[in-house]
Design a protein around this motif. Structure first.
Motif, PDB file in Angstrom:
ATOM      1  N   LEU A 216       8.023  66.186  47.958  1.00  0.00           N
ATOM      2  CA  LEU A 216       6.960  65.253  47.600  1.00  0.00           C
ATOM      3  C   LEU A 216       5.685  65.988  47.201  1.00  0.00           C
ATOM      4  O   LEU A 216       4.971  65.539  46.293  1.00  0.00           O
ATOM      5  CB  LEU A 216       6.687  64.290  48.748  1.00  0.00           C
ATOM      6  CG  LEU A 216       7.772  63.248  49.005  1.00  0.00           C
ATOM      7  CD1 LEU A 216       7.431  62.398  50.216  1.00  0.00           C
ATOM      8  CD2 LEU A 216       7.979  62.378  47.789  1.00  0.00           C
ATOM      9  N   VAL A 217       5.400  67.100  47.854  1.00  0.00           N
ATOM     10  CA  VAL A 217       4.235  67.897  47.470  1.00  0.00           C
ATOM     11  C   VAL A 217       4.439  68.481  46.074  1.00  0.00           C
ATOM     12  O   VAL A 217       3.522  68.483  45.243  1.00  0.00           O
ATOM     13  CB  VAL A 217       3.961  69.002  48.516  1.00  0.00           C
ATOM     14  CG1 VAL A 217       2.958  70.018  48.001  1.00  0.00           C
ATOM     15  CG2 VAL A 217       3.477  68.385  49.812  1.00  0.00           C
ATOM     16  N   VAL A 218       5.649  68.954  45.784  1.00  0.00           N
ATOM     17  CA  VAL A 218       5.946  69.503  44.453  1.00  0.00           C
ATOM     18  C   VAL A 218       5.806  68.415  43.393  1.00  0.00           C
ATOM     19  O   VAL A 218       5.237  68.645  42.318  1.00  0.00           O
ATOM     20  CB  VAL A 218       7.353  70.150  44.424  1.00  0.00           C
ATOM     21  CG1 VAL A 218       7.772  70.502  43.010  1.00  0.00           C
ATOM     22  CG2 VAL A 218       7.378  71.385  45.302  1.00  0.00           C
TER      23      VAL A 218
ATOM     24  N   SER B 236      20.441  71.974  63.099  1.00  0.00           N
ATOM     25  CA  SER B 236      19.729  71.684  64.344  1.00  0.00           C
ATOM     26  C   SER B 236      20.083  70.275  64.815  1.00  0.00           C
ATOM     27  O   SER B 236      20.293  69.373  64.020  1.00  0.00           O
ATOM     28  CB  SER B 236      18.223  71.820  64.145  1.00  0.00           C
ATOM     29  OG  SER B 236      17.774  70.849  63.236  1.00  0.00           O
ATOM     30  N   SER B 237      20.135  70.095  66.111  1.00  0.00           N
ATOM     31  CA  SER B 237      20.570  68.810  66.659  1.00  0.00           C
ATOM     32  C   SER B 237      19.406  67.845  66.869  1.00  0.00           C
ATOM     33  O   SER B 237      19.630  66.673  67.133  1.00  0.00           O
ATOM     34  CB  SER B 237      21.296  69.035  67.985  1.00  0.00           C
ATOM     35  OG  SER B 237      20.405  69.638  68.899  1.00  0.00           O
ATOM     36  N   THR B 238      18.181  68.331  66.776  1.00  0.00           N
ATOM     37  CA  THR B 238      17.046  67.445  66.984  1.00  0.00           C
ATOM     38  C   THR B 238      16.798  66.614  65.727  1.00  0.00           C
ATOM     39  O   THR B 238      16.782  67.148  64.621  1.00  0.00           O
ATOM     40  CB  THR B 238      15.773  68.253  67.308  1.00  0.00           C
ATOM     41  OG1 THR B 238      15.509  69.142  66.224  1.00  0.00           O
ATOM     42  CG2 THR B 238      15.939  69.031  68.587  1.00  0.00           C
ATOM     43  N   PRO B 239      16.609  65.310  65.873  1.00  0.00           N
ATOM     44  CA  PRO B 239      16.343  64.483  64.696  1.00  0.00           C
ATOM     45  C   PRO B 239      14.946  64.759  64.163  1.00  0.00           C
ATOM     46  O   PRO B 239      14.006  64.981  64.922  1.00  0.00           O
ATOM     47  CB  PRO B 239      16.465  63.055  65.225  1.00  0.00           C
ATOM     48  CG  PRO B 239      16.223  63.172  66.687  1.00  0.00           C
ATOM     49  CD  PRO B 239      16.699  64.535  67.099  1.00  0.00           C
ATOM     50  N   ARG B 240      14.836  64.759  62.854  1.00  0.00           N
ATOM     51  CA  ARG B 240      13.553  65.029  62.209  1.00  0.00           C
ATOM     52  C   ARG B 240      13.088  63.779  61.487  1.00  0.00           C
ATOM     53  O   ARG B 240      13.895  62.978  61.032  1.00  0.00           O
ATOM     54  CB  ARG B 240      13.702  66.176  61.215  1.00  0.00           C
ATOM     55  CG  ARG B 240      14.045  67.472  61.904  1.00  0.00           C
ATOM     56  CD  ARG B 240      14.331  68.594  60.971  1.00  0.00           C
ATOM     57  NE  ARG B 240      13.607  68.471  59.710  1.00  0.00           N
ATOM     58  CZ  ARG B 240      13.811  69.237  58.680  1.00  0.00           C
ATOM     59  NH1 ARG B 240      14.718  70.155  58.733  1.00  0.00           N
ATOM     60  NH2 ARG B 240      13.132  69.089  57.565  1.00  0.00           N
ATOM     61  N   SER B 241      11.797  63.639  61.368  1.00  0.00           N
ATOM     62  CA  SER B 241      11.253  62.478  60.679  1.00  0.00           C
ATOM     63  C   SER B 241      11.440  62.645  59.170  1.00  0.00           C
ATOM     64  O   SER B 241      11.670  63.741  58.672  1.00  0.00           O
ATOM     65  CB  SER B 241       9.774  62.311  61.007  1.00  0.00           C
ATOM     66  OG  SER B 241       9.034  63.358  60.424  1.00  0.00           O
ATOM     67  N   ARG B 242      11.311  61.527  58.456  1.00  0.00           N
ATOM     68  CA  ARG B 242      11.458  61.577  57.004  1.00  0.00           C
ATOM     69  C   ARG B 242      10.385  62.451  56.370  1.00  0.00           C
ATOM     70  O   ARG B 242      10.626  63.103  55.364  1.00  0.00           O
ATOM     71  CB  ARG B 242      11.393  60.170  56.418  1.00  0.00           C
ATOM     72  CG  ARG B 242      12.656  59.390  56.619  1.00  0.00           C
ATOM     73  CD  ARG B 242      12.530  58.039  55.942  1.00  0.00           C
ATOM     74  NE  ARG B 242      13.770  57.326  56.028  1.00  0.00           N
ATOM     75  CZ  ARG B 242      14.647  57.240  55.030  1.00  0.00           C
ATOM     76  NH1 ARG B 242      14.389  57.802  53.888  1.00  0.00           N
ATOM     77  NH2 ARG B 242      15.758  56.571  55.179  1.00  0.00           N
ATOM     78  N   TRP B 243       9.175  62.434  56.941  1.00  0.00           N
ATOM     79  CA  TRP B 243       8.107  63.255  56.391  1.00  0.00           C
ATOM     80  C   TRP B 243       8.447  64.732  56.512  1.00  0.00           C
ATOM     81  O   TRP B 243       8.195  65.509  55.598  1.00  0.00           O
ATOM     82  CB  TRP B 243       6.780  62.949  57.090  1.00  0.00           C
ATOM     83  CG  TRP B 243       5.690  63.862  56.666  1.00  0.00           C
ATOM     84  CD1 TRP B 243       5.067  64.799  57.426  1.00  0.00           C
ATOM     85  CD2 TRP B 243       5.089  63.959  55.365  1.00  0.00           C
ATOM     86  NE1 TRP B 243       4.112  65.462  56.684  1.00  0.00           N
ATOM     87  CE2 TRP B 243       4.111  64.961  55.409  1.00  0.00           C
ATOM     88  CE3 TRP B 243       5.296  63.284  54.163  1.00  0.00           C
ATOM     89  CZ2 TRP B 243       3.341  65.309  54.315  1.00  0.00           C
ATOM     90  CZ3 TRP B 243       4.522  63.638  53.071  1.00  0.00           C
ATOM     91  CH2 TRP B 243       3.559  64.633  53.158  1.00  0.00           C
TER      92      TRP B 243
END
Length: 134
Positions: free
Chosen positions: A56-58, A42-49
């Motif tokens: 991180l949940v695991v 996908s070309s949309t940038p995503r946040s680190r979260w």
């Protein structure tokens, strides 16, 4: 203009611009017309979260389970009643927590490697389009 198709149970409608696919059970599924959509392309940038949320949940669940196993195992040393239960369940929680912790910690470098590969791929695609689309 056609009305959007309904599922056999009369429930929700599929949005226009999407195709219907019939499964072997006779129900219909709404699928996107572009079948190769992926998180990595996908070309949309995503946040680190958004990127690191699942590992991180695991890791957090693994740490919590591991600490719970430590508490249960230590209860076997201090309490005399139900000692067999504590001796059996404590190591099980310890091993489960450690397994989740390690899986989450290994997942993070894998995500980083895939992101670097995606960045290299986008760079090479832009170079390719620059030189060959003249």
């Amino acid at each position: 203009m056609e009305a959007p198709a309904r599922s056999p149970d009369g429930g929700e409608q599929c949005p226009q611009g999407r195709e219907l696919v019939a499964s072997s059970t006779g129900s219909t599924l709404c699928m996107s017309s572009s079948r190769s959509e992926s998180v990595w392309t996908s070309s949309t940038p995503r946040s680190r979260w958004d990127i690191y949320r699942k590992p991180l949940v695991v890791v957090a669940v693994g740490v919590a389970t591991f600490l719970f196993g430590v508490v249960i195992t230590s209860l076997a040393c201090f309490l005399k009643e139900h000692k067999k239960v504590y001796k059996m369940s404590g190591p099980a929680f310890l091993s489960l927590g450690l397994m989740l912790l390690v899986c989450g910690l290994v997942w993070i470098p894998i995500i980083r490697k895939k992101q670097k590969q995606r960045q290299k791929s986008q760079f090479l695609q832009s170079l390719k389009s620059f030189f060959f689309n003249r």
